[in-house]
Each structure stands twice: as C-alpha cells, then as structure tokens.
Design a protein around this motif. Structure first.
Motif, PDB file in Angstrom:
ATOM      1  N   UNK A  35      12.546  10.867  -7.951  1.00  0.00           N
ATOM      2  CA  UNK A  35      11.170  11.304  -7.733  1.00  0.00           C
ATOM      3  C   UNK A  35      10.292  10.944  -8.927  1.00  0.00           C
ATOM      4  N   UNK A  36      10.808  11.166 -10.118  1.00  0.00           N
ATOM      5  CA  UNK A  36      10.030  10.868 -11.322  1.00  0.00           C
ATOM      6  C   UNK A  36       9.741   9.373 -11.418  1.00  0.00           C
ATOM      7  N   UNK A  37      10.718   8.523 -11.073  1.00  0.00           N
ATOM      8  CA  UNK A  37      10.502   7.080 -11.099  1.00  0.00           C
ATOM      9  C   UNK A  37       9.439   6.652 -10.088  1.00  0.00           C
ATOM     10  N   UNK A  38       9.533   7.197  -8.883  1.00  0.00           N
ATOM     11  CA  UNK A  38       8.549   6.858  -7.852  1.00  0.00           C
ATOM     12  C   UNK A  38       7.155   7.326  -8.260  1.00  0.00           C
ATOM     13  N   UNK A  39       7.083   8.512  -8.826  1.00  0.00           N
ATOM     14  CA  UNK A  39       5.797   9.052  -9.265  1.00  0.00           C
ATOM     15  C   UNK A  39       5.191   8.181 -10.363  1.00  0.00           C
ATOM     16  N   UNK A  43       4.194   4.914  -6.436  1.00  0.00           N
ATOM     17  CA  UNK A  43       4.611   4.565  -5.077  1.00  0.00           C
ATOM     18  C   UNK A  43       4.073   5.612  -4.104  1.00  0.00           C
ATOM     19  N   UNK A  44       3.431   5.143  -3.048  1.00  0.00           N
ATOM     20  CA  UNK A  44       2.952   6.033  -2.006  1.00  0.00           C
ATOM     21  C   UNK A  44       1.539   6.512  -2.238  1.00  0.00           C
ATOM     22  N   UNK A  45       0.873   6.778  -1.155  1.00  0.00           N
ATOM     23  CA  UNK A  45      -0.508   7.223  -1.207  1.00  0.00           C
ATOM     24  C   UNK A  45      -0.660   8.703  -0.865  1.00  0.00           C
ATOM     25  N   UNK A  46       0.361   9.293  -0.299  1.00  0.00           N
ATOM     26  CA  UNK A  46       0.250  10.646   0.221  1.00  0.00           C
ATOM     27  C   UNK A  46       1.506  11.431  -0.113  1.00  0.00           C
ATOM     28  N   UNK A  47       1.302  12.644  -0.546  1.00  0.00           N
ATOM     29  CA  UNK A  47       2.427  13.535  -0.789  1.00  0.00           C
ATOM     30  C   UNK A  47       2.175  14.824  -0.028  1.00  0.00           C
ATOM     31  N   UNK A  48       3.143  15.231   0.756  1.00  0.00           N
ATOM     32  CA  UNK A  48       3.039  16.473   1.523  1.00  0.00           C
ATOM     33  C   UNK A  48       4.113  17.438   1.062  1.00  0.00           C
TER      34      UNK A  48
END
Length: 70
Positions: A35-39, A43-48
């Motif tokens: 998660x920390x790497x993706x953050x 990466x990604x436009x939306x977090x739910x």
C-alpha cells in the motif's frame, strides 16, 4: 487474524485459514508495504474506505465519488 481463525469473510480454500499468528502478521506487513509503495507512486485516482460497508454500499460509492457518468 480473523480469517486465520476461520472468522470473517468466508473464502473456499482460504490460504490464511489455520496459519500461525506470525505468518498472518507477516502477510499483513506485506500488505501495508505494498500500500505504501502504491501510495508513493501515485497509483490510482480513487480510494474508497470499504471498512464496515456492504458490497452494495461500496458499489454505490464509486459513481458518487467519481461523478460517473458525467
């Protein structure tokens, strides 16, 4: 940890079920690191936040948060 004890979300053949606590904690640590790497990579436009929500509630939140369709 709950899945390791056979609680929570049921998944046939769950690979976490019956695993020792040390293994489950290691898997959780890997998930946090991913998660920390993706953050950090953006990466990604939306977090739910899906905690405490049904699949239907999460599905309804996607178009609400993305304003889709426009």
């Amino acid at each position: 940890m709950r899945r390791g004890h056979g609680e929570g979300r049921q998944q046939p053949g769950d690979p976490l079920r019956g695993q020792p606590a040390a293994r489950l904690l290691g898997i959780a640590d890997q998930a946090v690191a991913s998660d920390a790497l993706l953050e950090s990579a953006g990466i990604g436009d939306l977090r739910l936040d899906t905690d405490g929500h049904t699949a239907e509630q999460v599905a309804a939140a996607v178009p609400a948060q993305t304003q889709w369709p426009r």
